[in-house]
Design a protein around this motif. Structure first.
Motif: not given
Length: 108
Positions: A28-31, A45-46, A85-86, A92-93
Protein backbone atom coordinates in the motif's frame (compact mmCIF):
# COMPACT_ATOMS: atom_id res chain seq x y z
CA UNK A 1 1.80 -14.83 7.64
CA UNK A 2 0.46 -11.39 8.58
CA UNK A 3 -2.91 -10.19 7.36
CA UNK A 4 -2.90 -7.39 4.76
CA UNK A 5 -3.78 -4.91 7.50
CA UNK A 6 -1.13 -6.18 9.93
CA UNK A 7 1.42 -5.89 7.14
CA UNK A 8 0.79 -2.10 7.01
CA UNK A 9 1.46 -1.58 10.73
CA UNK A 10 4.63 0.01 12.08
CA UNK A 11 5.49 0.83 15.69
CA UNK A 12 5.20 4.51 16.57
CA UNK A 13 8.55 4.22 18.36
CA UNK A 14 10.11 2.59 15.28
CA UNK A 15 12.31 3.98 12.55
CA UNK A 16 11.78 5.17 9.01
CA UNK A 17 13.05 1.72 7.98
CA UNK A 18 10.17 0.11 9.93
CA UNK A 19 7.69 2.27 8.03
CA UNK A 20 9.35 1.50 4.70
CA UNK A 21 9.12 -2.22 5.49
CA UNK A 22 5.42 -1.78 6.32
CA UNK A 23 4.90 -0.07 2.95
CA UNK A 24 6.68 -2.92 1.22
CA UNK A 25 4.89 -5.70 3.15
CA UNK A 26 1.48 -4.13 2.84
CA UNK A 27 1.87 -3.21 -0.83
CA UNK A 28 0.00 0.00 0.00
CA UNK A 29 1.09 3.60 -0.14
CA UNK A 30 0.56 4.07 3.59
CA UNK A 31 2.03 2.80 6.84
CA UNK A 32 -0.12 2.88 9.96
CA UNK A 33 1.79 3.76 13.14
CA UNK A 34 0.45 2.18 16.30
CA UNK A 35 1.29 2.68 19.97
CA UNK A 36 2.17 -0.26 22.26
CA UNK A 37 -1.57 -0.87 22.88
CA UNK A 38 -2.22 -1.13 19.14
CA UNK A 39 -4.02 2.22 18.80
CA UNK A 40 -3.51 4.16 15.59
CA UNK A 41 -1.51 7.30 16.40
CA UNK A 42 -0.28 8.42 13.00
CA UNK A 43 0.16 7.61 9.35
CA UNK A 44 3.06 7.93 6.93
CA UNK A 45 2.65 7.79 3.18
CA UNK A 46 5.30 6.81 0.70
CA UNK A 47 5.58 10.52 -0.13
CA UNK A 48 6.08 11.48 3.53
CA UNK A 49 8.92 8.99 3.85
CA UNK A 50 10.48 9.99 0.53
CA UNK A 51 10.45 13.68 1.53
CA UNK A 52 12.05 12.86 4.89
CA UNK A 53 14.83 10.90 3.22
CA UNK A 54 15.41 13.57 0.57
CA UNK A 55 15.53 16.11 3.40
CA UNK A 56 18.49 14.35 4.99
CA UNK A 57 16.86 11.79 7.28
CA UNK A 58 18.25 8.26 7.33
CA UNK A 59 16.42 4.96 7.50
CA UNK A 60 17.53 4.65 11.13
CA UNK A 61 15.96 7.96 12.19
CA UNK A 62 12.85 7.82 14.41
CA UNK A 63 9.53 7.54 12.63
CA UNK A 64 7.68 9.84 15.04
CA UNK A 65 8.64 13.22 13.52
CA UNK A 66 7.60 12.06 10.04
CA UNK A 67 4.13 10.90 11.06
CA UNK A 68 0.97 12.74 10.19
CA UNK A 69 -0.87 12.79 13.49
CA UNK A 70 -3.95 14.64 12.23
CA UNK A 71 -5.19 11.96 9.88
CA UNK A 72 -8.59 10.96 8.59
CA UNK A 73 -10.02 7.69 9.92
CA UNK A 74 -13.49 6.18 9.85
CA UNK A 75 -15.40 3.66 11.92
CA UNK A 76 -16.29 0.16 10.73
CA UNK A 77 -19.92 1.05 10.05
CA UNK A 78 -19.13 4.02 7.79
CA UNK A 79 -20.90 3.77 4.43
CA UNK A 80 -18.46 2.78 1.68
CA UNK A 81 -19.75 5.43 -0.74
CA UNK A 82 -19.38 8.12 1.92
CA UNK A 83 -15.79 7.00 2.47
CA UNK A 84 -15.08 7.15 -1.27
CA UNK A 85 -16.57 10.65 -1.40
CA UNK A 86 -14.36 11.66 1.53
CA UNK A 87 -11.30 10.22 -0.20
CA UNK A 88 -12.07 12.16 -3.37
CA UNK A 89 -12.80 15.37 -1.49
CA UNK A 90 -9.61 15.19 0.57
CA UNK A 91 -7.52 13.73 -2.28
CA UNK A 92 -6.26 10.85 -0.18
CA UNK A 93 -5.58 7.34 -1.40
CA UNK A 94 -6.31 5.37 1.77
CA UNK A 95 -8.36 5.83 4.92
CA UNK A 96 -7.82 3.65 7.98
CA UNK A 97 -10.82 2.03 9.65
CA UNK A 98 -10.58 2.04 13.45
CA UNK A 99 -12.67 0.40 16.14
CA UNK A 100 -14.08 2.19 19.19
CA UNK A 101 -10.72 1.88 20.94
CA UNK A 102 -8.83 3.51 18.09
CA UNK A 103 -7.26 0.25 16.87
CA UNK A 104 -7.00 -0.28 13.11
CA UNK A 105 -9.39 -2.93 11.81
CA UNK A 106 -9.31 -2.16 8.09
CA UNK A 107 -8.20 0.13 5.34
CA UNK A 108 -10.25 1.73 2.55
Amino acid sequence: MASPLEACLAPEAGTLRDAMLALDRGARQIALAVDPEGRLVGVATDGDLRRALLGGATLDDPLGPTLTRRFVAVGPSEDRMDVLDLMRARRIGAIPVVDGGGRPVGLH
